[in-house]
Write a protein that holds these residues in place. Structure first.
Motif, PDB file in Angstrom:
ATOM      1  N   UNK A 237      -3.475 -42.020 -14.825  1.00  0.00           N
ATOM      2  CA  UNK A 237      -2.054 -42.326 -14.621  1.00  0.00           C
ATOM      3  C   UNK A 237      -1.349 -41.183 -13.876  1.00  0.00           C
ATOM      4  N   UNK A 238      -1.742 -39.939 -14.192  1.00  0.00           N
ATOM      5  CA  UNK A 238      -1.147 -38.802 -13.476  1.00  0.00           C
ATOM      6  C   UNK A 238      -1.491 -38.861 -11.991  1.00  0.00           C
ATOM      7  N   UNK A 239      -2.742 -39.227 -11.694  1.00  0.00           N
ATOM      8  CA  UNK A 239      -3.143 -39.351 -10.287  1.00  0.00           C
ATOM      9  C   UNK A 239      -2.334 -40.434  -9.585  1.00  0.00           C
ATOM     10  N   UNK A 240      -2.137 -41.560 -10.282  1.00  0.00           N
ATOM     11  CA  UNK A 240      -1.336 -42.643  -9.690  1.00  0.00           C
ATOM     12  C   UNK A 240       0.106 -42.186  -9.488  1.00  0.00           C
ATOM     13  N   UNK A 241       0.642 -41.459 -10.466  1.00  0.00           N
ATOM     14  CA  UNK A 241       2.020 -40.967 -10.365  1.00  0.00           C
ATOM     15  C   UNK A 241       2.169 -39.953  -9.225  1.00  0.00           C
ATOM     16  N   UNK A 244       2.157 -41.911  -6.119  1.00  0.00           N
ATOM     17  CA  UNK A 244       3.432 -42.638  -5.960  1.00  0.00           C
ATOM     18  C   UNK A 244       4.525 -41.706  -5.442  1.00  0.00           C
ATOM     19  N   UNK A 245       4.605 -40.530  -6.031  1.00  0.00           N
ATOM     20  CA  UNK A 245       5.631 -39.580  -5.601  1.00  0.00           C
ATOM     21  C   UNK A 245       5.406 -39.140  -4.154  1.00  0.00           C
ATOM     22  N   UNK A 250       7.151 -39.476   1.347  1.00  0.00           N
ATOM     23  CA  UNK A 250       6.855 -39.790   2.761  1.00  0.00           C
ATOM     24  C   UNK A 250       7.827 -40.830   3.299  1.00  0.00           C
ATOM     25  N   UNK A 251       8.098 -41.864   2.492  1.00  0.00           N
ATOM     26  CA  UNK A 251       9.033 -42.910   2.918  1.00  0.00           C
ATOM     27  C   UNK A 251      10.448 -42.351   3.110  1.00  0.00           C
ATOM     28  N   UNK A 252      10.840 -41.482   2.147  1.00  0.00           N
ATOM     29  CA  UNK A 252      12.171 -40.905   2.227  1.00  0.00           C
ATOM     30  C   UNK A 252      12.302 -40.061   3.489  1.00  0.00           C
ATOM     31  N   UNK A 253      11.294 -39.266   3.792  1.00  0.00           N
ATOM     32  CA  UNK A 253      11.305 -38.433   4.995  1.00  0.00           C
ATOM     33  C   UNK A 253      11.385 -39.286   6.247  1.00  0.00           C
ATOM     34  N   UNK A 290      -0.626 -47.279  -4.560  1.00  0.00           N
ATOM     35  CA  UNK A 290      -0.315 -45.939  -4.070  1.00  0.00           C
ATOM     36  C   UNK A 290      -1.572 -45.128  -3.819  1.00  0.00           C
ATOM     37  N   UNK A 291      -2.667 -45.460  -4.523  1.00  0.00           N
ATOM     38  CA  UNK A 291      -3.915 -44.705  -4.352  1.00  0.00           C
ATOM     39  C   UNK A 291      -4.554 -44.974  -2.997  1.00  0.00           C
TER      40      UNK A 291
END
Length: 431
Positions: A237-241, A244-245, A250-253, A290-291
């Motif tokens: 789950x940490x890897x997925x998170x 995701x972040x 990247x999208x925000x940039x 996201x992975x």
């Protein structure tokens, strides 16, 4: 024409024999592989026999050994069936070759009698000179030449057919002896199987007498496994998170850059006293996972998935002694999120595919390694020692650690996840 038919028949028999040989050799290899697995389990059981305490590993190993012995008997049955087919084919071939040989000898005897009646040169000369014209005389000369050549060829065919017949008889005798050996082997395996089934019955009776202790052992195992599985799922789950972040950043940039470009274009248009260009809002990209957000990760995931059913085993030698899913021992039940593989003591554990080590952790004195392959993860539990660290890139079949003993058995707990969803490893690793 008869000779051509005979040659065609012999070719068909040869190809059929080659097909049988290939099938027979495959069965022999399969039987030898099963025997190696049986011997590995037996060695582990012999070591465990010195312990007074009966373990779940021993029960699993004994069940797996009985299953392998049944498989071996099935393979022997297939070998016997193959031999029966071959014996039937060779018997028919021998009968057919004998008939062909008899016919060839009969025809050859007729030619010999004809040659005997026309053996002197005078008769041959009279046969040629009795021709009506030169053309007919030439044809009669050619006939006599071809007759002599054909007779020689017929004699060669007779010798070849006799040789092939004798060879087929030898093969037939060999097949009959091999079948007798297989029947004896089958009987011996059945006796050993019956003996192991009796041992299992004794063990299960012992389990029923120690039901309380076994329930406690399974409860302890469930708690330990649940703790490890929680740690593994938390890591996934940490890897997925993290993914995701990273994707949202990247999208925000990208959005900020698009807004900056649009503002610059609007300012330029205003300075030039012309309408500002229309801004077309870009439709958000659906990632779905996201992975797999980057082309490299998507390629790695696709490559891992394309190897479904052909991934190498995480050990060089081993037997699956506990399968994926729910299991019941006596009155107690538990889930296995992967497969338990019993292997040799001190066996090396290998990565099954290229990837990146995302976690190495110790739980209750035993290590587990989590490797990421795009959106897929592989887990290697119950390691005595490890030779990789978090952040390391690994390649297929690279050694990552050494197996530990669970009680009295060297066992590896192997798992595969797609995201946070457990997969059945047996559908991924090579058969």
């Amino acid at each position: 024409m008869k000779l051509h038919k005979l040659l065609l028949f012999l070719l068909l028999v040869t190809f059929a024999s080659k097909g049988f040989a290939q099938s027979s050799s495959e069965l022999k290899r399969k039987k030898e592989a099963i025997q190696r697995e049986i011997e590995l389990l037996q060695r582990n059981l012999n070591k465990a026999a010195s312990s007074k305490k009966l373990t779940l590993g021993e029960i699993r190993a004994l069940n797996a050994k009985i299953g392998l012995m049944q498989n071996k008997i099935t393979v022997i049955n297939s070998e016997i069936k193959n031999l029966d087919n071959q014996i039937h084919e060779n018997t028919n071939t021998v009968h057919s070759l004998r008939d062909q040989l008899g016919q060839l000898k009969k025809e050859y005897a007729g030619m010999i009698r004809f040659a005997q009646r026309n053996r002197n040169s005078y008769d041959k000369m009279m046969f040629i000179f009795a021709a009506n014209d030169f053309n007919q005389a030439y044809k009669r000369i050619k006939y006599l030449q071809q007759f002599g050549q054909y007779r020689k060829k017929q004699a060669d065919y007779i010798q070849g057919t006799e040789k092939n017949l004798n060879y087929k008889i030898v093969v037939l005798d060999k097949s009959l002896k091999e079948k007798n050996n297989l029947l004896r082997e089958q009987e011996n395996e059945r006796q050993r199987l019956d003996k192991n089934k009796s041992e299992r019955a004794t063990v299960l009776n012992q389990v029923s007498k120690q039901e309380k202790r076994f329930r406690q052992d399974i409860a302890t195992r469930k708690r330990q496994q649940a703790q490890i599985d929680r740690s593994i799922r938390d890591a996934i789950r940490r890897e997925i998170e993290i993914a995701r972040r990273a994707e949202e950043a990247r999208r925000k940039a990208e959005a900020e850059e698009a807004a900056r470009v649009a503002a610059a274009a609007a300012a330029k248009a205003k300075a030039e006293n012309r309408p500002a260009p229309a801004v077309v809002a870009e439709k958000p990209k659906a990632t779905g996972n996201y992975l797999n957000a980057t082309p490299e990760l998507a390629k790695l995931s696709a490559s891992f998935e394309s190897n479904r059913g052909s991934l190498p085993w995480p050990v060089a030698n081993g037997t699956i002694t506990e399968r994926f899913g729910k299991h019941t021992e006596g009155q107690a039940s538990y889930d296995n999120s992967g497969v338990t593989i019993t292997t040799g003591e001190g066996a090396s554990i290998r990565a099954v595919f290229n990837g990146k080590v995302t976690k190495v952790s110790s739980v209750m004195g035993m290590y587990f390694v989590l490797i990421k392959h795009g959106e897929y993860f592989t887990v290697y539990q119950n390691l005595r020692s490890v030779s990789v660290a978090a952040g390391d890139n690994v390649t297929t079949k690279q050694t990552i650690g050494v197996v530990a003993n669970s009680g009295e058995m060297p066992e590896l707990q192997f798992q595969i996840y797609r995201g946070a969803t457990a997969q059945n490893p047996e559908s991924w690793i090579a058969r």
